[in-house]
Design an enzyme around this catalytic site. Structure first.
Site, PDB file in Angstrom:
ATOM      1  N   LEU A 100      23.970  64.290  -8.821  1.00 29.17           N
ATOM      2  CA  LEU A 100      22.808  63.934  -9.627  1.00 29.17           C
ATOM      3  C   LEU A 100      22.026  65.228  -9.740  1.00 29.17           C
ATOM      4  O   LEU A 100      21.981  66.009  -8.776  1.00 29.17           O
ATOM      5  CB  LEU A 100      21.965  62.880  -8.906  1.00 29.17           C
ATOM      6  CG  LEU A 100      22.453  61.428  -8.964  1.00 29.17           C
ATOM      7  CD1 LEU A 100      21.603  60.544  -8.057  1.00 29.17           C
ATOM      8  CD2 LEU A 100      22.418  60.890 -10.392  1.00 29.17           C
ATOM      9  N   ASP A 101      21.425  65.475 -10.902  1.00 31.32           N
ATOM     10  CA  ASP A 101      20.646  66.704 -11.069  1.00 31.32           C
ATOM     11  C   ASP A 101      19.512  66.747 -10.046  1.00 31.32           C
ATOM     12  O   ASP A 101      19.076  65.706  -9.547  1.00 31.32           O
ATOM     13  CB  ASP A 101      20.033  66.760 -12.474  1.00 31.32           C
ATOM     14  CG  ASP A 101      21.112  66.807 -13.550  1.00 31.32           C
ATOM     15  OD1 ASP A 101      22.236  67.220 -13.236  1.00 31.32           O
ATOM     16  OD2 ASP A 101      20.803  66.413 -14.691  1.00 31.32           O
ATOM     17  N   ARG A 102      18.979  67.953  -9.850  1.00 29.77           N
ATOM     18  CA  ARG A 102      17.900  68.089  -8.876  1.00 29.77           C
ATOM     19  C   ARG A 102      16.714  67.157  -9.190  1.00 29.77           C
ATOM     20  O   ARG A 102      16.129  66.542  -8.312  1.00 29.77           O
ATOM     21  CB  ARG A 102      17.411  69.538  -8.856  1.00 29.77           C
ATOM     22  CG  ARG A 102      16.468  69.805  -7.693  1.00 29.77           C
ATOM     23  CD  ARG A 102      15.492  70.912  -7.960  1.00 29.77           C
ATOM     24  NE  ARG A 102      15.978  71.810  -8.969  1.00 29.77           N
ATOM     25  CZ  ARG A 102      16.173  73.099  -8.789  1.00 29.77           C
ATOM     26  NH1 ARG A 102      15.947  73.613  -7.612  1.00 29.77           N
ATOM     27  NH2 ARG A 102      16.562  73.849  -9.791  1.00 29.77           N
TER      28      ARG A 102
END
Ligand code: URA
Length: 226
Positions: free
Chosen positions: A92-94
């Site tokens: 998952l993106d930051r």
């Protein structure tokens, strides 16, 4: 099993603090099968070597085991969990939130991640902008993103002003954000709600982690078979 260090366990064995199936273990080198019941300082534990967890990932953490000077989801683990050699099965993106599975089982991770197995991932997004009137149809047909890659057919459900649910069965780089961009939207909040039939536990607070239940695990093993 992440209960203590090898050195500590050796000491506990010598002190007779570890039993397997009720019998005191005297030899720190003794090998046991998975599934046996042990007691560790009086606490029952089932011997196992593979571990599966769900985390409710908060924004601000990389889904990675490498630090590179930034906070990662590994920073949210207790020392016991850190000792289990876990890694995130998928990214998952930051700035993204929600369901992240952590495991030390590489084959399992491959099965839920590989596009070959078509495991659906469900995302809730909030976005700005006005979507193309044909956006839902475009998702269904397979969107071209950034003028290049073509996505597999996906589902876009509009659920309120600037809110949507998106289901995809692959994991291209920033895929959900890029798909929404391709139909005129700009995502500012993204949360993964489900992987296959396993939904993010609504009682799991951001940053918390718990073991997958046997039924969640078997649902994932079922979805991840060809
Ligand atoms: N798609 C994205 O764009 N970001 C995520 O974190 C997950 C899917």
């Amino acid at each position: 099993m992440g209960l203590a260090s090898r050195r500590e366990v050796k000491l506990l064995v010598r002190r007779g603090e570890i039993r397997v199936e009720g019998i005191v273990c005297h030899d720190p080198g003794e090998k046991y099968e998975e599934g046996l019941c042990a007691t560790f300082c009086g606490r029952p534990v089932i011997l196992k070597s593979r571990f599966y967890y769900m985390m409710n990932k908060p924004a601000g953490y990389l889904s990675s085991t490498e630090e590179r000077g930034e906070k990662t989801v590994m920073d949210l683990l207790t020392p016991q969990l850190k000792a289990q050699s876990l890694f995130p099965a998928g990214r998952l993106d930051r700035d993204s939130h929600g369901l992240l599975i952590l495991t030390n089982d590489g084959d399992f991770a491959h099965r839920i991640l590989s596009p070959k197995y078509h495991v659906d991932k469900l995302y809730y997004v909030r976005y700005e902008g006005v979507l193309n009137v044909d956006a839902q149809e475009m998702f269904e047909k397979g969107l071209r993103i950034d003028g290049g890659e073509i996505c597999r057919p996906a589902k876009l459900e509009l659920c309120g002003q600037g809110e949507a649910l998106i289901t995809i069965s692959e994991g291209k780089y920033h895929q959900v954000k890029r798909m929404l961009n391709a139909v005129g939207g700009s995502v500012y909040f993204l949360k993964r709600m489900a992987i296959g039939s396993v939904r993010l536990d609504p009682d799991l607070k951001e940053g918390d982690i718990r073991e997958l239940t046997t039924s969640e695990l078997s649902l994932l093993n079922k979805t991840g078979s060809e």
